[in-house]
Motif scaffolding. Structure first.
Motif, PDB file in Angstrom:
ATOM      1  N   CYS A 113      -7.557   3.388  -2.951  1.00 16.66           N
ATOM      2  CA  CYS A 113      -7.753   3.288  -4.283  1.00 16.66           C
ATOM      3  C   CYS A 113      -7.047   1.784  -4.747  1.00 16.66           C
ATOM      4  O   CYS A 113      -5.983   1.622  -4.218  1.00 16.66           O
ATOM      5  CB  CYS A 113      -7.056   4.198  -4.979  1.00 16.66           C
ATOM      6  SG  CYS A 113      -8.333   5.796  -4.958  1.00 16.66           S
ATOM      7  N   VAL A 114      -7.543   1.312  -5.724  1.00 17.06           N
ATOM      8  CA  VAL A 114      -6.797   0.113  -6.438  1.00 17.06           C
ATOM      9  C   VAL A 114      -6.789   0.101  -7.833  1.00 17.06           C
ATOM     10  O   VAL A 114      -7.786   1.105  -8.264  1.00 17.06           O
ATOM     11  CB  VAL A 114      -7.470  -1.155  -6.031  1.00 17.06           C
ATOM     12  CG1 VAL A 114      -7.292  -1.486  -4.435  1.00 17.06           C
ATOM     13  CG2 VAL A 114      -8.856  -1.281  -6.249  1.00 17.06           C
ATOM     14  N   SER A 115      -6.515  -0.592  -8.639  1.00 16.65           N
ATOM     15  CA  SER A 115      -6.638  -0.751 -10.135  1.00 16.65           C
ATOM     16  C   SER A 115      -8.025  -1.378 -10.439  1.00 16.65           C
ATOM     17  O   SER A 115      -8.235  -2.559  -9.557  1.00 16.65           O
ATOM     18  CB  SER A 115      -5.269  -1.451 -10.879  1.00 16.65           C
ATOM     19  OG  SER A 115      -5.531  -1.673 -12.184  1.00 16.65           O
ATOM     20  N   ALA A 116      -8.588  -1.165 -11.360  1.00 15.89           N
ATOM     21  CA  ALA A 116      -9.518  -1.766 -11.751  1.00 15.89           C
ATOM     22  C   ALA A 116      -9.324  -3.480 -12.072  1.00 15.89           C
ATOM     23  O   ALA A 116     -10.351  -4.224 -12.089  1.00 15.89           O
ATOM     24  CB  ALA A 116     -10.321  -1.088 -12.981  1.00 15.89           C
ATOM     25  N   MET A 119      -2.350  -1.256  -3.615  1.00 14.31           N
ATOM     26  CA  MET A 119      -3.304  -0.224  -2.999  1.00 14.31           C
ATOM     27  C   MET A 119      -2.737   1.032  -2.919  1.00 14.31           C
ATOM     28  O   MET A 119      -1.312   1.070  -2.805  1.00 14.31           O
ATOM     29  CB  MET A 119      -3.865  -0.710  -1.803  1.00 14.31           C
ATOM     30  CG  MET A 119      -4.675  -2.200  -1.712  1.00 14.31           C
ATOM     31  SD  MET A 119      -5.421  -2.832  -0.218  1.00 14.31           S
ATOM     32  CE  MET A 119      -3.695  -3.282   0.483  1.00 14.31           C
ATOM     33  N   ALA A 120      -3.386   2.054  -2.722  1.00 14.93           N
ATOM     34  CA  ALA A 120      -2.819   3.371  -2.451  1.00 14.93           C
ATOM     35  C   ALA A 120      -3.660   4.357  -1.871  1.00 14.93           C
ATOM     36  O   ALA A 120      -4.891   4.410  -2.212  1.00 14.93           O
ATOM     37  CB  ALA A 120      -1.998   3.967  -3.787  1.00 14.93           C
ATOM     38  N   LEU A 121      -3.321   5.070  -1.072  1.00 15.39           N
ATOM     39  CA  LEU A 121      -4.011   6.349  -0.404  1.00 15.39           C
ATOM     40  C   LEU A 121      -3.891   7.477  -1.441  1.00 15.39           C
ATOM     41  O   LEU A 121      -2.943   7.917  -1.778  1.00 15.39           O
ATOM     42  CB  LEU A 121      -3.643   6.579   0.948  1.00 15.39           C
ATOM     43  CG  LEU A 121      -4.010   5.496   2.137  1.00 15.39           C
ATOM     44  CD1 LEU A 121      -3.296   6.057   3.556  1.00 15.39           C
ATOM     45  CD2 LEU A 121      -5.546   5.261   2.130  1.00 15.39           C
ATOM     46  N   VAL A 122      -5.117   8.016  -1.943  1.00 17.08           N
ATOM     47  CA  VAL A 122      -5.032   8.984  -3.062  1.00 17.08           C
ATOM     48  C   VAL A 122      -5.964  10.248  -2.408  1.00 17.08           C
ATOM     49  O   VAL A 122      -7.072   9.737  -2.094  1.00 17.08           O
ATOM     50  CB  VAL A 122      -5.294   8.410  -4.401  1.00 17.08           C
ATOM     51  CG1 VAL A 122      -5.297   9.530  -5.437  1.00 17.08           C
ATOM     52  CG2 VAL A 122      -4.264   7.390  -4.732  1.00 17.08           C
ATOM     53  N   ILE A 169       0.744  -1.393  -0.122  1.00 17.71           N
ATOM     54  CA  ILE A 169       0.045   0.109  -0.001  1.00 17.71           C
ATOM     55  C   ILE A 169       0.959   1.132  -0.019  1.00 17.71           C
ATOM     56  O   ILE A 169       1.965   1.431   0.803  1.00 17.71           O
ATOM     57  CB  ILE A 169      -0.957  -0.082   1.015  1.00 17.71           C
ATOM     58  CG1 ILE A 169      -1.968   1.319   1.360  1.00 17.71           C
ATOM     59  CG2 ILE A 169      -0.415  -0.215   2.661  1.00 17.71           C
ATOM     60  CD1 ILE A 169      -2.939   1.195   2.208  1.00 17.71           C
ATOM     61  N   GLY A 170       0.556   2.233  -1.059  1.00 13.57           N
ATOM     62  CA  GLY A 170       1.371   3.350  -1.162  1.00 13.57           C
ATOM     63  C   GLY A 170       0.926   4.506  -0.292  1.00 13.57           C
ATOM     64  O   GLY A 170      -0.394   4.489  -0.141  1.00 13.57           O
ATOM     65  N   SER A 228       5.990  10.280  -2.159  1.00 11.53           N
ATOM     66  CA  SER A 228       6.000  11.562  -2.257  1.00 11.53           C
ATOM     67  C   SER A 228       4.230  12.176  -2.120  1.00 11.53           C
ATOM     68  O   SER A 228       4.009  13.042  -2.362  1.00 11.53           O
ATOM     69  CB  SER A 228       6.417  12.170  -3.411  1.00 11.53           C
ATOM     70  OG  SER A 228       6.197  11.546  -4.616  1.00 11.53           O
ATOM     71  N   GLY A 229       3.496  11.213  -2.211  1.00 12.10           N
ATOM     72  CA  GLY A 229       2.031  11.334  -1.979  1.00 12.10           C
ATOM     73  C   GLY A 229       1.197  10.982  -3.408  1.00 12.10           C
ATOM     74  O   GLY A 229       1.459  10.100  -4.222  1.00 12.10           O
ATOM     75  N   SER A 230      -0.045  11.623  -3.291  1.00 18.23           N
ATOM     76  CA  SER A 230      -1.079  11.300  -4.217  1.00 18.23           C
ATOM     77  C   SER A 230      -0.843  10.988  -5.565  1.00 18.23           C
ATOM     78  O   SER A 230      -1.362   9.833  -6.376  1.00 18.23           O
ATOM     79  CB  SER A 230      -2.188  12.070  -4.058  1.00 18.23           C
ATOM     80  OG  SER A 230      -2.973  12.013  -2.797  1.00 18.23           O
ATOM     81  N   VAL A 231      -0.140  11.934  -6.289  1.00 21.97           N
ATOM     82  CA  VAL A 231       0.145  11.805  -7.749  1.00 21.97           C
ATOM     83  C   VAL A 231       1.141  10.726  -7.951  1.00 21.97           C
ATOM     84  O   VAL A 231       0.725  10.016  -9.042  1.00 21.97           O
ATOM     85  CB  VAL A 231       0.714  13.247  -8.223  1.00 21.97           C
ATOM     86  CG1 VAL A 231       1.199  13.170  -9.652  1.00 21.97           C
ATOM     87  CG2 VAL A 231      -0.278  14.207  -8.064  1.00 21.97           C
ATOM     88  N   THR A 232       2.078  10.529  -7.220  1.00 22.52           N
ATOM     89  CA  THR A 232       2.863   9.468  -7.282  1.00 22.52           C
ATOM     90  C   THR A 232       2.125   8.231  -7.345  1.00 22.52           C
ATOM     91  O   THR A 232       2.493   7.247  -7.848  1.00 22.52           O
ATOM     92  CB  THR A 232       4.251   9.550  -6.331  1.00 22.52           C
ATOM     93  OG1 THR A 232       4.994  10.806  -6.861  1.00 22.52           O
ATOM     94  CG2 THR A 232       5.200   8.502  -6.656  1.00 22.52           C
ATOM     95  N   ASN A 233       1.576   8.025  -6.159  1.00 21.71           N
ATOM     96  CA  ASN A 233       0.778   6.744  -5.767  1.00 21.71           C
ATOM     97  C   ASN A 233      -0.201   6.240  -6.798  1.00 21.71           C
ATOM     98  O   ASN A 233      -0.403   5.261  -7.201  1.00 21.71           O
ATOM     99  CB  ASN A 233      -0.191   7.135  -4.804  1.00 21.71           C
ATOM    100  CG  ASN A 233       0.660   7.178  -3.482  1.00 21.71           C
ATOM    101  OD1 ASN A 233       1.888   6.805  -3.306  1.00 21.71           O
ATOM    102  ND2 ASN A 233      -0.147   7.444  -2.157  1.00 21.71           N
TER     103      ASN A 233
END
Length: 359
Positions: free
Chosen positions: A296-299, A123-126, A72-73, A107-112
């Protein structure tokens, strides 16, 4: 018998052959019951052995399934995403012994978003505004194939926090026109939203922003390297709390008309308030804007995995709300699945429907 045989020897060969065949048939028929009994005994013994072996096999445990490892990012360790990601990872592992979650700072949402669609993260927090732009193929994601981003659930609200030392005499964000501002790591949600605010207020963001990690906040302010610090995260932001404990700070304000202009920049924005007492010395509630932070995840994630993770989020929401203050909104499980800027993953949607949280 011997006399009969001797007598038969004088008879024709054909009759003699018939006589011997009759004798052999008699001996064979007499032997059949014994053979069948022996076969029956053997068969019974074989079944018993098979049954015994089956019983022994039942006592041997099945080999353990290989653990499922997911990453998880999050974001900078001084913000809210990293501790939130850690808490979520622990909840998932505690509910599934076969699951291992690695928490990765970034470094955050955009990178995630970029790492998510390239399968570097599972998974990633965005932040909601960044997720919206990625899904809609808007800058900075235009042409980068980020439309497949999906959400499992919202986990907290990020809010725009601006602080400056009281000694600076600055009260409003628009007073920062000629000042240097620490605006979080480059490409982070803090950086992106801070630039939107400054540009909306007519401040040249390119020449006034210093991109730096949250952990440097206190040091930069103490050395007068920056005049103000912006943080866009769940409150209280750990690094701002630490700064407020060691120096007198003021939470900077927006005018109402300024907030309305900012809200028009992204449909994921909403009005919110930083309650009085969030930081030491803050005696008044501060009107600001915020967005939901999404897991968030990928479809392309399989429906079963997405459903299981979401079921754990639903079951654990009450406990998660008590782990760290930033996750407090999870005390209401409906927070997970309402007012989302991008579509739910089909597996997540199924989990919410089964839990009665969605129709």
């Amino acid at each position: 018998m011997h006399r009969e045989i001797i007598r038969k020897q004088s008879e024709s060969p054909a009759r003699l052959q018939a006589f011997f065949q009759t004798c052999l048939r008699t001996v064979f028929l007499a032997s059949v019951p014994v053979i069948m009994l022996s076969l029956s005994a053997c068969s019974g013994s074989g079944m018993g052995a098979a049954s015994s072996n089956a019983s022994l096999n039942d006592d041997i445990p099945a080999p353990a399934a290989s653990p499922v490892v997911l990453t998880i990012g999050t974001a900078d360790t001084g913000g809210s995403m990293y501790p939130a990601g850690n808490a979520i990872a622990k909840a998932l592992e505690n509910n599934d012994s076969n699951l291992k979650i690695n928490v990765s700072a970034s470094s955050g949402s955009v990178t995630n978003v970029t790492d998510l669609v390239k399968n570097r993260f599972d998974m990633a927090l965005v932040s909601g505004d960044t997720a919206y732009d990625a899904f809609q193929d808007l800058p900075p994601f235009s042409g980068k194939d980020t439309k497949d981003i999906r959400v499992l659930g919202a986990v907290y609200s990020s809010m725009s926090n601006w602080i400056a030392p009281k000694s600076s005499g600055i009260t409003f964000v628009h007073d920062l026109k000629d000042q240097i501002i620490a605006n979080g790591p480059a490409s982070s949600s803090t950086d992106r939203n801070g630039r939107i605010v400054l540009e909306t207020l007519g401040i040249d963001s390119d020449n006034r922003i210093l991109n730096t990690g949250f952990g440097d906040t206190l040091s930069r302010l103490s050395k007068s390297e920056v005049t103000a610090v912006h943080g866009f995260a769940g409150i209280p932001i750990a690094s701002l709390t630490e700064t407020a404990e060691k120096m007198d700070i003021r939470l900077l304000m927006f005018r109402h008309d300024e907030l309305q202009k900012i809200l028009s920049k992204n449909p994921a924005y909403h009005l919110t308030t930083i309650p009085a007492g969030t930081y030491r010395g803050q005696t008044d509630a501060i009107a600001t804007f915020g967005i939901k932070c999404l897991l968030c995840v990928s479809a392309s994630m399989d429906d079963e995995t997405a459903e299981k993770i979401t079921q754990t989020l639903i079951r654990s929401s009450g406990d998660l709300s008590k782990t760290i203050p930033v996750l407090g909104e999870l005390s209401n499980p409906e927070f997970l699945c309402t007012d989302l800027p991008i579509p739910l993953h089909p597996g997540a949607k199924k989990a919410y429907r089964e839990a009665g949280l969605l129709k």
